[in-house]
Write an enzyme that holds these catalytic residues in place. Structure first.
Site: not given
Ligand code: TYD
Length: 135
Positions: A50
């Site tokens: 993303h």
């Molecule tokens: P996700 O965006 O899927 O991780 P990555 O970018 O590594 O693929 O995030 C995993 C989960 O954590 C998703 O449910 C969102 C949550 N999250 C938070 O609640 N706070 C945060 O600061 C971050 C980075 C993720």
């Protein structure tokens, strides 16, 4: 594209290493949030995939290693992070994919903003459309 890598100030002696990041001094933004990714059990797992509209981040491999594919909408490059004193600065509107994690990898991320679901661009075509409009 040009990668913005930083060397983290590190004191090394016979007892080991100590690396330091001081807010607003060693990095170009205010740290509002810290998160870390670990326990990635397979090399083919892709995290991230993303871009962010406003968020700036500093990414460090504090243990193990992983690769970051960095894409500005025009070209992409891969950065291997494998040293705790090396950091990669990610500007807003940069598409990132983290992959090739070693099983012991710990990916530390320092972020300039609190978590905001509306700051994410998760669709690559939408990302390309927005970046093309800016170039
Ligand atoms: P996700 O965006 O899927 O991780 P990555 O970018 O590594 O693929 O995030 C995993 C989960 O954590 C998703 O449910 C969102 C949550 N999250 C938070 O609640 N706070 C945060 O600061 C971050 C980075 C993720």
């Amino acid at each position: 594209m040009k990668l913005n890598t930083l060397q983290i100030k590190t004191h090394t002696d016979s007892r080991g290493c100590l690396s330091i990041i001081e807010n607003n001094k060693d990095i170009p933004f205010d740290i509002k949030r810290i998160y870390y990714i670990y326990g990635v059990s397979q090399k083919n797992i892709v995290r991230g995939a993303h871009a962010h509209k406003n968020l700036q981040q500093l990414i460090i491999s504090i243990a193990g290693s992983f690769d970051i594919i960095v894409d500005n909408g025009i070209n992409r490059t891969t950065c291997a992070l494998q040293k705790p004193m090396q950091a990669l600065h990610i500007s807003p509107m940069t598409w990132c994919e983290l992959t090739n994690f070693s099983t012991d990898a710990v990916c530390l991320v320092l972020a300039s903003e609190h978590y905001d679901i509306n700051d994410y661009i998760r669709d690559y075509d939408e990302f390309l459309k927005i970046t093309k409009a800016h170039h």
